[in-house]
Enzyme design. Sequence first.
Site, PDB file in Angstrom:
ATOM      1  N   GLU B  68       6.214  11.971  -2.783  1.00 27.91           N
ATOM      2  CA  GLU B  68       6.463  11.442  -4.131  1.00 27.91           C
ATOM      3  C   GLU B  68       6.584  12.551  -5.169  1.00 27.91           C
ATOM      4  OE1 GLU B  68       4.202  10.140  -2.076  1.00 27.91           O
ATOM      5  OE2 GLU B  68       4.906   8.096  -1.740  1.00 27.91           O
ATOM      6  N   HIS B 137      -2.109  -0.858  -4.039  1.00 33.20           N
ATOM      7  CA  HIS B 137      -0.702  -1.289  -4.041  1.00 33.20           C
ATOM      8  C   HIS B 137      -0.442  -2.379  -5.070  1.00 33.20           C
ATOM      9  CE1 HIS B 137      -0.904   0.688  -0.128  1.00 33.20           C
ATOM     10  NE2 HIS B 137       0.406   0.650  -0.032  1.00 33.20           N
TER      11      HIS B 137
END
Lengths: 344, 336
Positions: B68, B137
């Site tokens: 990321e 999440h």
Amino acid sequence: MSATAKKGAAKKDGANQPFIYRHYDQEKLRDALRKMYLIRQFEEGAEESYMRGLIHGTMHLSIGQEASAVGICLGLSDEDQITSTHRGHGHCIAKGADVSRMFAEFFGKTTGYCRGRGGSMHIADVSTGNLGANGIVGGGLPIAVGAALTAKKMKTGNVVVCFFGDGANNEGAFHEALNMAAIWKLPVIFVCENNGYGMSTSVARATAVPNIADRASAYAMPGVIVDGNVVSDVAEAMHDATERARNGEGPTLIECKTYRYRGHSKSDRNRYRTKEEIEEWMTERDPIEAFESQLMEFGVIDQNGIEEIRESVRKEIEAGIEFAKESPMPEVANLEKYVYTEQA
Amino acid sequence: MDAQVETATRELSYAQAIQEAMAIAMERDERVFLMGEDIGVYGGAFQVTGDLVERFGTDRVMDTPISELGGAGVAVGAAVTGMRPIFEFQFSDFATLAMEQIVNQAAKMRYMLGGAVSVPVVMRFPAGSGTGAAAQHSQSLEAWLGHVPGLKVIQPATPHDAKGMLLAAIEDPDPVMIYEHKLLYKMKGEVPEGYYTVPIGKAEVRREGADLTIVATSIMVHKSLDAAKQLAEEGIDVEVIDLRTIRPMDRQTIIESVCKTSRLMCVYEGVKTLGVGAEISAMIAESEAFDYLDAPVVRLGGAETPIPYNPELEKATVPQVDGIVKAARDLVTGAR
């Protein structure tokens, strides 16, 4: 811009000469020497201005590391790009920036490259392909890969050089960036200026492998170690890496072993290294002295020529500081300018 | 409305609307390309990119490694040098790994360089709870990025706005962060065909009312509209503002509404403390609307806890319609 030597341009010929004497003409070599003086005298001028209170904040001087900056940028054009580091003044000059505008930036003036918003740690000159120094260790690595992705997508044929220090090789960004550059075979050259210390922590204490270049094998790219204080060695490794990049063969990691004479920044008390160590590098391995004597040995320059260049650099630095002093300060009313792009 | 060239509309899901915006942008401008984890043949974790790789190829719909920080930085570098990347975080939570590049680089590069460059990068963040994916999440961290000058942060709530605001983001010369609530992806709505933009930085009054202003973001816009419907049956007339952009915030629309209704409630999914609602409340307290207030401002935000796994607990973590109805009723009737 890369001036390839015509046959017989150098006095001595044959394969025994170091790379740059075979590859570049004499004018280019004298210009390389000039750039090294310019970097050193710029750093000294900046240091003095800081001591006299003309520059605030902090700065990271690259005195002693001139050969890697100049050797790497020797064959690059303005269209080839670099990302630089917090110790980035030398890169900026080697890439072709004007020292007046650099001083102006350090003095916080509107005529500075960043209009007084960036200072030493964000010095940049986009017009000569310098995308900027970076205050975050490792911050420039993924950005360089992104610039190389642009070069590949737009088929520009340009290369991107990513300067970073030994400290950055332990940041996650280093590993992520090298991996992506390798899987996508991007035209980027990773140049580690290993000066032995990440602030106070030595490479031996911070890094599991003896050489930063050893890490290249994990990303299936060549890892090349050079004496970072020898211009020709640096330029030769860079030449090979550039060929590889321009041929679409992907990235290279070059490790320049070098040394910084000054402390990490202005707060450094130099408690982690000995006087003897510093003196040894300064007297035995100074990159500028080494280059001067080699240029004289190969008949590229004589003592008069050296004095001439030194004097012209001295004047350029003096004029640069004067320009910076006389330039206007930014207006506080413009504080928020440049946060966003002004749209018509 | 705000659309530039609106033609016929038809029903699309929010995810399809985003996909269509990306396809149109790639057709219009060869500098536009997509980057992200598993956005190619897999189609993205939420099937937002879907089959775009078949249409545009792997060079323009690029799968990245699970990196990321590096991936976001590559997008920033590509944007600065002339491309128009759209970077997808698989889950917005994973952007925590990339904060360096978003906050220190993308947001500041133009400023640090005195205006010498722009950073036209778009980043997409699937966010929010309600999927049983638990604490790592399900977060709504848009306020983090809303705190950073140099970024623009948007939260489209409808398929129409998702397409139009994404197209506006791609045109924008500065970094735009798009927070997309995962529960909205399947929601359907009328979406114009072809190219149009919905401006960044403009809120939209979704329902006019006289008794109370609710400023809501993302999925909370729909919950607030449901609540407003119920409240109307009780004779409480609620105005619902869809904030759409949290930076730069459309202060004027909110101030005007509060001057009219004299009551303000902020409804958002992010953790209540130091969230978007705090900024709206403070902004109103500093504005001429303060004198018009007949009651204290109310914030309904996420609980001060990570998002739990158990469905009942998860539901209790973020504002729901019943809670909005009760809080609004109490506020208007003076029961609080």
